[in-house]
Design a protein around this motif. Structure first.
Motif, PDB file in Angstrom:
ATOM      1  N   VAL A  47       0.764  -1.262   0.006  1.00  0.00           N
ATOM      2  CA  VAL A  47       0.068  -0.030   0.166  1.00  0.00           C
ATOM      3  C   VAL A  47       0.991   1.329   0.015  1.00  0.00           C
ATOM      4  N   MET A  48       0.909   2.231  -0.953  1.00  0.00           N
ATOM      5  CA  MET A  48       1.543   3.334  -0.978  1.00  0.00           C
ATOM      6  C   MET A  48       0.838   4.496  -0.035  1.00  0.00           C
ATOM      7  N   LEU A  49       1.548   4.979   0.875  1.00  0.00           N
ATOM      8  CA  LEU A  49       1.036   6.012   1.610  1.00  0.00           C
ATOM      9  C   LEU A  49       1.902   7.327   1.518  1.00  0.00           C
ATOM     10  N   GLY A  50       1.269   8.343   1.746  1.00  0.00           N
ATOM     11  CA  GLY A  50       1.958   9.691   1.895  1.00  0.00           C
ATOM     12  C   GLY A  50       1.887   9.717   3.615  1.00  0.00           C
ATOM     13  N   ARG A  51       1.273  10.779   4.000  1.00  0.00           N
ATOM     14  CA  ARG A  51       0.996  10.978   5.260  1.00  0.00           C
ATOM     15  C   ARG A  51      -0.143  10.546   5.934  1.00  0.00           C
ATOM     16  N   GLY A  52      -1.041   9.705   5.091  1.00  0.00           N
ATOM     17  CA  GLY A  52      -2.336   9.099   5.482  1.00  0.00           C
ATOM     18  C   GLY A  52      -3.215  10.193   5.734  1.00  0.00           C
ATOM     19  N   SER A  53      -3.320  11.220   5.425  1.00  0.00           N
ATOM     20  CA  SER A  53      -4.358  12.144   5.618  1.00  0.00           C
ATOM     21  C   SER A  53      -5.668  12.054   4.958  1.00  0.00           C
ATOM     22  N   ASN A  54      -5.590  11.189   3.908  1.00  0.00           N
ATOM     23  CA  ASN A  54      -6.932  11.089   3.043  1.00  0.00           C
ATOM     24  C   ASN A  54      -7.152   9.556   2.886  1.00  0.00           C
ATOM     25  N   SER A  55      -6.550   8.557   3.656  1.00  0.00           N
ATOM     26  CA  SER A  55      -6.749   7.356   3.520  1.00  0.00           C
ATOM     27  C   SER A  55      -7.215   6.446   4.586  1.00  0.00           C
ATOM     28  N   LEU A  56      -7.989   5.488   4.352  1.00  0.00           N
ATOM     29  CA  LEU A  56      -8.347   4.427   5.298  1.00  0.00           C
ATOM     30  C   LEU A  56      -7.629   3.067   4.936  1.00  0.00           C
ATOM     31  N   GLY A 111      -1.199  24.023   7.030  1.00  0.00           N
ATOM     32  CA  GLY A 111      -2.037  23.338   8.087  1.00  0.00           C
ATOM     33  C   GLY A 111      -2.616  21.963   7.639  1.00  0.00           C
ATOM     34  N   VAL A 112      -2.482  21.580   6.621  1.00  0.00           N
ATOM     35  CA  VAL A 112      -3.043  20.227   6.277  1.00  0.00           C
ATOM     36  C   VAL A 112      -1.644  19.210   6.537  1.00  0.00           C
ATOM     37  N   PRO A 113      -1.996  17.987   7.147  1.00  0.00           N
ATOM     38  CA  PRO A 113      -1.015  17.076   7.696  1.00  0.00           C
ATOM     39  C   PRO A 113      -0.891  16.266   6.459  1.00  0.00           C
ATOM     40  N   ALA A 114      -0.617  16.764   5.393  1.00  0.00           N
ATOM     41  CA  ALA A 114      -0.363  15.868   4.016  1.00  0.00           C
ATOM     42  C   ALA A 114       1.175  16.021   3.591  1.00  0.00           C
ATOM     43  N   SER A 115       1.536  15.039   2.765  1.00  0.00           N
ATOM     44  CA  SER A 115       2.664  15.087   1.979  1.00  0.00           C
ATOM     45  C   SER A 115       2.514  15.505   0.559  1.00  0.00           C
ATOM     46  N   VAL A 116       3.581  16.129  -0.152  1.00  0.00           N
ATOM     47  CA  VAL A 116       3.648  16.682  -1.319  1.00  0.00           C
ATOM     48  C   VAL A 116       3.103  15.384  -2.416  1.00  0.00           C
ATOM     49  N   PHE A 124      -4.788  17.732  -4.588  1.00  0.00           N
ATOM     50  CA  PHE A 124      -5.429  18.581  -3.565  1.00  0.00           C
ATOM     51  C   PHE A 124      -5.897  19.918  -3.788  1.00  0.00           C
ATOM     52  N   GLY A 125      -6.921  20.420  -3.190  1.00  0.00           N
ATOM     53  CA  GLY A 125      -7.238  21.733  -3.401  1.00  0.00           C
ATOM     54  C   GLY A 125      -8.209  22.258  -2.462  1.00  0.00           C
ATOM     55  N   CYS A 126      -8.348  23.509  -2.477  1.00  0.00           N
ATOM     56  CA  CYS A 126      -9.476  24.264  -1.675  1.00  0.00           C
ATOM     57  C   CYS A 126      -9.502  25.924  -2.132  1.00  0.00           C
ATOM     58  N   TYR A 158     -11.019  16.565 -10.415  1.00  0.00           N
ATOM     59  CA  TYR A 158     -11.445  17.046  -9.197  1.00  0.00           C
ATOM     60  C   TYR A 158     -11.068  15.884  -8.268  1.00  0.00           C
ATOM     61  N   ARG A 159      -9.874  16.006  -7.427  1.00  0.00           N
ATOM     62  CA  ARG A 159      -9.172  15.182  -6.467  1.00  0.00           C
ATOM     63  C   ARG A 159      -8.830  13.901  -7.320  1.00  0.00           C
ATOM     64  N   ALA A 160      -8.348  14.030  -8.185  1.00  0.00           N
ATOM     65  CA  ALA A 160      -7.981  12.750  -8.984  1.00  0.00           C
ATOM     66  C   ALA A 160      -6.856  12.994  -9.859  1.00  0.00           C
ATOM     67  N   MET A 169       4.648   5.473  -8.740  1.00  0.00           N
ATOM     68  CA  MET A 169       5.154   6.057  -7.395  1.00  0.00           C
ATOM     69  C   MET A 169       5.578   7.511  -7.743  1.00  0.00           C
ATOM     70  N   VAL A 170       5.020   8.554  -7.323  1.00  0.00           N
ATOM     71  CA  VAL A 170       5.492   9.880  -7.506  1.00  0.00           C
ATOM     72  C   VAL A 170       6.780  10.101  -6.441  1.00  0.00           C
ATOM     73  N   VAL A 171       7.993  10.637  -6.820  1.00  0.00           N
ATOM     74  CA  VAL A 171       8.923  10.768  -6.156  1.00  0.00           C
ATOM     75  C   VAL A 171       9.285  12.220  -6.089  1.00  0.00           C
ATOM     76  N   ARG A 195      -8.026  30.155   9.056  1.00  0.00           N
ATOM     77  CA  ARG A 195      -9.374  29.777   8.138  1.00  0.00           C
ATOM     78  C   ARG A 195      -9.770  28.261   8.411  1.00  0.00           C
ATOM     79  N   ARG A 196      -8.757  27.562   8.309  1.00  0.00           N
ATOM     80  CA  ARG A 196      -9.020  26.119   8.569  1.00  0.00           C
ATOM     81  C   ARG A 196      -9.488  25.866   9.980  1.00  0.00           C
ATOM     82  N   LEU A 197      -8.498  26.358  10.881  1.00  0.00           N
ATOM     83  CA  LEU A 197      -8.951  26.068  12.035  1.00  0.00           C
ATOM     84  C   LEU A 197     -10.363  26.618  12.543  1.00  0.00           C
TER      85      LEU A 197
HETATM   86  C1  LIG Z   1      -7.566  18.327   8.661  1.00  0.00           C
HETATM   87  C2  LIG Z   1      -7.538  18.219   7.250  1.00  0.00           C
HETATM   88  C3  LIG Z   1      -7.851  18.818   6.297  1.00  0.00           C
HETATM   89  C4  LIG Z   1      -7.938  18.556   4.765  1.00  0.00           C
HETATM   90  N1  LIG Z   1      -8.310  19.495   3.928  1.00  0.00           N
HETATM   91  C5  LIG Z   1      -8.267  19.149   2.815  1.00  0.00           C
HETATM   92  C6  LIG Z   1      -8.350  20.204   1.759  1.00  0.00           C
HETATM   93  O1  LIG Z   1      -8.741  21.324   2.118  1.00  0.00           O
HETATM   94  N2  LIG Z   1      -8.430  19.975   0.304  1.00  0.00           N
HETATM   95  C7  LIG Z   1      -8.124  18.534   0.094  1.00  0.00           C
HETATM   96  O2  LIG Z   1      -7.869  18.475  -1.202  1.00  0.00           O
HETATM   97  N3  LIG Z   1      -7.796  17.645   1.023  1.00  0.00           N
HETATM   98  C8  LIG Z   1      -7.798  17.875   2.031  1.00  0.00           C
HETATM   99  N4  LIG Z   1      -7.548  16.831   2.991  1.00  0.00           N
HETATM  100  C9  LIG Z   1      -7.240  15.551   2.620  1.00  0.00           C
HETATM  101  C10 LIG Z   1      -5.924  15.186   2.552  1.00  0.00           C
HETATM  102  O3  LIG Z   1      -4.920  15.966   3.287  1.00  0.00           O
HETATM  103  C11 LIG Z   1      -5.276  15.420   1.195  1.00  0.00           C
HETATM  104  O4  LIG Z   1      -6.129  14.490   0.020  1.00  0.00           O
HETATM  105  C12 LIG Z   1      -4.016  15.198   0.871  1.00  0.00           C
HETATM  106  O5  LIG Z   1      -3.640  15.402  -0.599  1.00  0.00           O
HETATM  107  C13 LIG Z   1      -3.642  13.685   1.308  1.00  0.00           C
HETATM  108  O6  LIG Z   1      -2.135  13.790   1.094  1.00  0.00           O
HETATM  109  P1  LIG Z   1      -1.261  12.557   1.990  1.00  0.00           P
HETATM  110  O7  LIG Z   1       0.070  12.552   1.961  1.00  0.00           O
HETATM  111  O8  LIG Z   1      -1.793  12.338   3.497  1.00  0.00           O
HETATM  112  O9  LIG Z   1      -1.916  11.239   1.255  1.00  0.00           O
HETATM  113  P2  LIG Z   1      -2.428   9.830   1.655  1.00  0.00           P
HETATM  114  O10 LIG Z   1      -3.542   9.744   2.547  1.00  0.00           O
HETATM  115  O11 LIG Z   1      -1.188   9.089   2.380  1.00  0.00           O
HETATM  116  O12 LIG Z   1      -2.604   8.956   0.325  1.00  0.00           O
HETATM  117  C14 LIG Z   1      -3.694   9.604  -0.501  1.00  0.00           C
HETATM  118  C15 LIG Z   1      -3.694   8.910  -1.850  1.00  0.00           C
HETATM  119  O13 LIG Z   1      -2.443   9.175  -2.673  1.00  0.00           O
HETATM  120  C16 LIG Z   1      -1.664   8.006  -2.731  1.00  0.00           C
HETATM  121  N5  LIG Z   1      -0.141   8.269  -2.724  1.00  0.00           N
HETATM  122  C17 LIG Z   1       0.397   9.284  -1.624  1.00  0.00           C
HETATM  123  N6  LIG Z   1       1.386   9.255  -1.923  1.00  0.00           N
HETATM  124  C18 LIG Z   1       1.787   8.907  -3.077  1.00  0.00           C
HETATM  125  C19 LIG Z   1       3.202   9.000  -3.911  1.00  0.00           C
HETATM  126  N7  LIG Z   1       4.229   9.409  -3.406  1.00  0.00           N
HETATM  127  N8  LIG Z   1       2.847   8.283  -5.213  1.00  0.00           N
HETATM  128  C20 LIG Z   1       1.589   7.941  -5.553  1.00  0.00           C
HETATM  129  N9  LIG Z   1       0.629   7.675  -4.944  1.00  0.00           N
HETATM  130  C21 LIG Z   1       0.659   8.471  -3.768  1.00  0.00           C
HETATM  131  C22 LIG Z   1      -2.159   7.085  -1.767  1.00  0.00           C
HETATM  132  O14 LIG Z   1      -2.024   5.774  -2.199  1.00  0.00           O
HETATM  133  C23 LIG Z   1      -3.441   7.503  -1.809  1.00  0.00           C
HETATM  134  O15 LIG Z   1      -4.229   6.758  -2.835  1.00  0.00           O
HETATM  135  C24 LIG Z   1      -7.513  17.240   4.601  1.00  0.00           C
HETATM  136  C25 LIG Z   1      -7.001  16.411   5.606  1.00  0.00           C
HETATM  137  C26 LIG Z   1      -7.492  16.523   6.882  1.00  0.00           C
HETATM  138  C27 LIG Z   1      -6.761  15.757   7.863  1.00  0.00           C
END
Ligand SMILES: Cc1cc2nc3c(=O)[nH]c(=O)nc-3n(C[C@H](O)[C@H](O)[C@H](O)COP(=O)(O)OP(=O)(O)OC[C@H]3O[C@@H](n4cnc5c(N)ncnc54)[C@H](O)[C@@H]3O)c2cc1C
Length: 283
Positions: A47-56, A111-116, A124-126, A158-160, A169-171, A195-197
């Motif tokens: 399972v490929m994960l970034g910071r897990g902020s959009n994943s179950l 402010g979002v706990p995500a990876s690039v 990602f967008g807003c 849109y989120r795709a 794998m995006v590096v 604004r997010r808070l």
């Molecule tokens: C408090 C909060 C606020 C948020 N606000 C927004 C918002 O305003 N707008 C928005 O769009 N999202 C928002 N999100 C959702 C989330 O932060 C985004 O979707 C973000 O882009 C996910 O990044 P991640 O690194 O956590 O990805 P993950 O959850 O780890 O992965 C998401 C998807 O990307 C894939 N992926 C991850 N890394 C790679 C890689 N290196 N190569 C290929 N595939 C990869 C994973 O396999 C998975 O399918 C929010 C989340 C939280 C917790």
């Protein structure tokens, strides 16, 4: 060198902090690590994960192996207004780097706990902005081969993006940003966090939007109007602050979480006749 840890709690991997253990966590620390890893491991074996902020993560399951890139796996490189950022880089760290460089354009992610990498994969967008507006090209690794592809080939929507289906794998990512005064950028970053808070449970255990906004609607509004805002089942709550967010107040399993999501979707369908599509990824 690739680092492997065993029996890692998913609480450490997902911002929603699901219960369960990943049998292996593989952390790729360099481009070479990513090349070697993908040369011998097919994408469906992990399972490929970034910071897990959009994943179950679907759980329980046998042999769960999670792969992620460490924040410094690729060096940051700047050429004029173009900057290359590592896919494993966290938004927090990248904001600091960009402030120091005096480059503006990514403040909407502050402010979002995500990876690039996750932000590119999700586009990602807003607030009317998204990653596709800034990305010029993307460095990918697949099957032990590395290549740069132009943003026009990423099939951003849109989120795709194409990366969900191709399992590449995006590096690293190249962005075109705008030179600006570091003090102004810092202010923009702080403004975005405030604004997010004010509107999201930013400090809670959550994964961001549960559902995409259906054309012509806001998912949060549909959920709120269906009377679900603030409702709680065990430790899982439809956030009282933002109805399109779930909050884990304690212990949440994958099944419990999906049961709540399915319930919300069914109620919204009943009340409004609108089908909600999940934004959060089930990996
Ligand atoms: C408090 C909060 C606020 C948020 N606000 C927004 C918002 O305003 N707008 C928005 O769009 N999202 C928002 N999100 C959702 C989330 O932060 C985004 O979707 C973000 O882009 C996910 O990044 P991640 O690194 O956590 O990805 P993950 O959850 O780890 O992965 C998401 C998807 O990307 C894939 N992926 C991850 N890394 C790679 C890689 N290196 N190569 C290929 N595939 C990869 C994973 O396999 C998975 O399918 C929010 C989340 C939280 C917790």
């Amino acid at each position: 060198m690739t680092q492997i840890s065993y029996r890692v709690p998913m609480r450490q991997l997902l911002t929603f902090q699901l219960e369960g253990l990943a049998d292996e966590l593989v952390e790729l620390q360099s481009l070479d690590d990513a090349i070697h890893w993908t040369a011998i491991h097919p994408p469906d074996s992990y399972v490929m994960l970034g910071r897990g902020s959009n994943s179950l993560i679907r759980f329980p399951r046998d042999g769960l192996r999670v792969v992620r890139l460490t924040p410094n796996s690729i060096p940051i490189h700047r050429e004029g207004n173009l900057v290359q950022l590592p896919a494993g880089g966290t938004m927090k760290k990248m904001q600091d780097v960009l402030i120091e460089m005096g480059l503006s354009g990514l403040e909407f992610g502050a402010g979002v706990p995500a990876s690039v990498g996750g932000m590119v994969a999700m586009n990602f967008g807003c607030w009317g902005e998204c990653m596709a507006d800034r990305v010029t090209r993307i460095q990918l690794v697949q099957g032990g081969k590395v290549e740069w592809v132009p943003a026009s080939d990423a099939h951003f929507g849109y989120r795709a993006s194409r990366f969900h289906t191709t399992q590449e794998m995006v590096v690293s990512v190249e962005l075109r940003l705008t030179p600006s005064d570091p003090l102004d950028i810092r202010q923009q970053v702080q403004g975005a966090i405030q604004r997010r808070l004010a509107s999201q449970p930013l400090r809670a255990k959550t994964f961001g939007s549960i559902f995409k906004n259906p054309s012509g609607y806001f998912a949060a509004q549909l959920i709120e109007q269906a009377g679900l805002k603030g409702q709680r089942w065990g430790d899982i709550e439809v956030s009282g602050q933002h109805a399109n967010f779930l909050v884990n107040h304690g212990v949440a399993t994958y099944q419990e979480t999906m049961a709540v999501i399915d319930h919300v979707r069914a109620v919204v369908k009943d009340v409004h006749g609108v089908e909600l599509e999940m934004e959060v990824k089930q990996l």
